[in-house]
Design an enzyme around this catalytic site. Sequence first.
Site, short mmCIF file in Angstrom:
data_model
loop_
_atom_site.label_atom_id
_atom_site.label_comp_id
_atom_site.label_asym_id
_atom_site.label_seq_id
_atom_site.Cartn_x
_atom_site.Cartn_y
_atom_site.Cartn_z
CD GLN A 82 -2.54 1.76 0.42
OE1 GLN A 82 -3.21 0.97 -0.23
NE2 GLN A 82 -2.55 3.06 0.17
N PRO B 288 -6.26 -2.20 4.67
CG PRO B 288 -4.54 -0.61 4.76
CD PRO B 288 -4.85 -1.99 4.28
N GLY C 1 -11.22 0.46 1.97
CA GLY C 1 -12.29 -0.15 1.18
C GLY C 1 -11.75 -0.43 -0.21
N GLY C 2 -11.03 0.55 -0.73
CA GLY C 2 -10.43 0.38 -2.05
C GLY C 2 -9.25 1.30 -2.21
CG MET C 3 -4.65 1.99 -3.08
SD MET C 3 -4.70 3.73 -2.57
CE MET C 3 -3.79 4.49 -3.90
CD GLU C 4 -6.72 6.13 -5.49
OE1 GLU C 4 -7.18 5.39 -4.61
OE2 GLU C 4 -6.31 7.28 -5.25
CG HIS D 4 -14.29 6.35 -4.27
ND1 HIS D 4 -14.63 7.61 -3.82
CD2 HIS D 4 -12.98 6.20 -4.00
CE1 HIS D 4 -13.56 8.19 -3.32
NE2 HIS D 4 -12.53 7.35 -3.40
CD GLU D 5 -11.10 3.12 -4.47
OE1 GLU D 5 -10.16 3.79 -4.93
OE2 GLU D 5 -11.58 3.34 -3.33
CG HIS E 182 -9.51 7.58 -7.16
ND1 HIS E 182 -9.15 8.88 -6.87
CD2 HIS E 182 -9.94 7.03 -5.99
CE1 HIS E 182 -9.37 9.10 -5.57
NE2 HIS E 182 -9.85 8.00 -5.02
CD GLU F 6 -9.50 10.06 -2.24
OE1 GLU F 6 -10.62 9.65 -2.58
OE2 GLU F 6 -8.45 9.39 -2.39
CG ASP G 196 -2.92 8.38 7.26
OD1 ASP G 196 -3.00 8.26 6.03
OD2 ASP G 196 -2.97 7.44 8.07
CE1 TYR H 116 -10.91 10.67 1.77
CE2 TYR H 116 -12.08 9.41 0.11
CZ TYR H 116 -10.97 9.59 0.91
OH TYR H 116 -9.92 8.71 0.83
N1 BES Z 1 -7.15 6.67 -2.30
C1 BES Z 1 -8.04 6.31 -1.27
C2 BES Z 1 -7.39 5.57 -0.14
C3 BES Z 1 -6.27 6.32 0.54
C4 BES Z 1 -6.34 7.66 0.82
C5 BES Z 1 -5.14 5.63 0.92
C6 BES Z 1 -5.29 8.31 1.45
C7 BES Z 1 -4.10 6.26 1.54
C8 BES Z 1 -4.17 7.62 1.81
C9 BES Z 1 -9.22 5.49 -1.80
O1 BES Z 1 -9.63 5.86 -3.07
C10 BES Z 1 -10.40 5.74 -0.91
O2 BES Z 1 -10.80 6.86 -0.84
N2 BES Z 1 -10.94 4.70 -0.29
C11 BES Z 1 -12.12 4.82 0.51
C12 BES Z 1 -13.30 4.49 -0.37
C13 BES Z 1 -14.51 5.29 -0.17
C14 BES Z 1 -14.41 6.72 0.11
C15 BES Z 1 -15.57 5.00 -1.20
C16 BES Z 1 -12.05 3.83 1.66
O3 BES Z 1 -11.15 3.02 1.69
O4 BES Z 1 -12.87 3.89 2.54
ZN ZN Z 2 -10.58 7.75 -3.05
#
Ligand code: BES
Ligand code: ZN
Length: 635
Positions: free
Chosen positions: A168, A295, A297-300, A324-325, A328, A347, A406, A414
Amino acid sequence: MNLSIKSIFAWSSILSVFIFFFSCSEDVNKDFKNEKLKVRTDLTHSYSNTNEAHTTHLHLDLDVSFKDKSINGIARHSITNNGADTIIFDVKNLNIQKVTVGKKEEERDVPFSIGENDDLLGAPLYVIIDENTERVNIYYNTTDQSDAIDWLPKSLTAGKEYPFMYTQGEALLTRSWIPIQDVPSNRITYSSNVKVPSDLLALMSASNPKEKSKDGNYSFEMKQPIPCYLIALAVGNISYRKLGENCGVYAEPELIEDCAYEFVDLPKMMNAAEKIYGKYQWDIYDLLVLPYSFPFGGMENPRLTFISPTLIAGDRSLVSVIAHELAHSWSGNLVTNATWEDFWLNEGFTVYFENRIMEEIYGKEAADILAYIEFQELENEMKMISEGDFPEDTHLKLNLKGRDPDMGMTSIAYVKGAFFLKTLEKHVGRELFDQFIDSYFKKYAFKTITTEIFKEYLEEQLLVPNNISFNTDEWLYNGGIPDNCLVLDPPRFKKVKDLANNISSGDLMLDNSYRLDQFLTQEWLVFIRSLSDTIQVAKLKNIDDVLGLKSCGNSEIMTEWYVLGLKNGYQDIKPDLKNFLLKVGRRKYLEPIYNQLALNKDDLAWAKGVFKEAKNNYHFVSNKTIEEILYAGSK
Ligand code: BES
Ligand code: ZN
């Protein structure tokens, strides 16, 4: 003593290796602090000097050892040098064996030095170069503190027969598995040769195999330039199922059927997205379902979105995360935030676009239901952040100097970001707005931009020519939610709100005529949120007896139910809650639950006990957050 980096390296050749590393790192660091800082583009979260010398292409030679839980690698950087005598990379908890310059057959060792380590940023790696240097090759291996990597034993996979690993990168973790200039503002192409145990499949955010090779050797290529937080690798017993012309899902074989059912609408999502904002630029779009420790829901990751198995709810109710992903692929991967202080550009745009995709496929009512849920979360978090240590984190443009990016991963980026765009859309009309966003994606495709660049483009292209005035600055640079924010109140929620009120303040008890499938997941969420914060345990028990929320299998519902239960001392949830915490590593769920547990002495002690058992099942990203909650006050 203010030595140039070059003279330090010259000195080093006549000093012992020990003295070289011991004394130089401090001097180089001093030099770095005094001079190099001034010319960097991203002052906040990287040591690299990309303005002076930067990577254009990265080739990785990687050997993945599950036995040692380590990657042995060579990072071969093709660079452009604008006249610097040193190139600086970011490294964190990596063991650097040697550095060479030159093409593969003509490599020559060069001196290097590593500066002081910072807990968040890692350390700068300085390498001497000259005007002719085109290749810098860094020989390294990862360590047990390479925070990006999650090494999972068989027992934590679906099949329980093979180990699994994944990385990640976002935001600052790529430097912990690859020595790299770890800034979102530098785009690179990459390729790799990866060796893994021959019974496993390797995948990257690049062109991917569909099945295992005989000898465990794989080659990858990402031809489009990307910011390096999007480089990703996963290795496991993984199979593939095609879902559409250019999309499909990778998962452990045990999960593939369930995935095919859950994500059946993926091709529709791709069509919808392309219809709204133009051609998909990455050829293939696949999903990879990771083990529960993931960790997010998704990572793009481009071409290969990594997702949590918690999305497999069985009823397709959580697929907006996929939208969502996928979104991205335009906002974030095509047009990228230049710094983490502009994170809302990634985001906020993505949440906006996600909602448009959902509207296109499932209709306006379904999309409004999702947006309303998110808006409730924004209101809550807005209040918490405003009353906390960093009230300015309620601005879209952030100030994250000295802090972990973070901290910017909140509903502000978002949801406030998305509602800014929704409000703007309402104000100018969808047609004009879509033309503008379409031209924005075209103009800045494969570039990185700041909030200021976006603002200027918005004014030039949309507001001024159409004689429209809008409170853009207030949205971008002030706290709170501006008064003109679009209001949603989908009528659909009235029933569950009434039901919740009748239970909380009346004496309605549910009988067996109520069933979990009579409302949508999102309606149940609003139902739980509408129950009184102080509700008798007998009422919670009644709801559970009839609906079984505490073990319903839908992680969104369970999380909110656990938090409400804990607030009210509903002890019966503890066994299910413990199972949930031992299994699921998704931070979005863990954080509110552990936060609630930390408020009460007995619960805190219980939480610490559970965490001790559970932490091996979580990725570093979640562990860090939970440790802060349990041991250093809440985040
Ligand atoms: N890119 C993010 C995850 C992320 C953000 C990882 C910042 C590390 C640092 C991913 O697209 C995301 O926003 N995931 C969300 C999904 C949701 C908002 C639909 C999640 O994991 O909850
Ligand atoms: Zn995102």
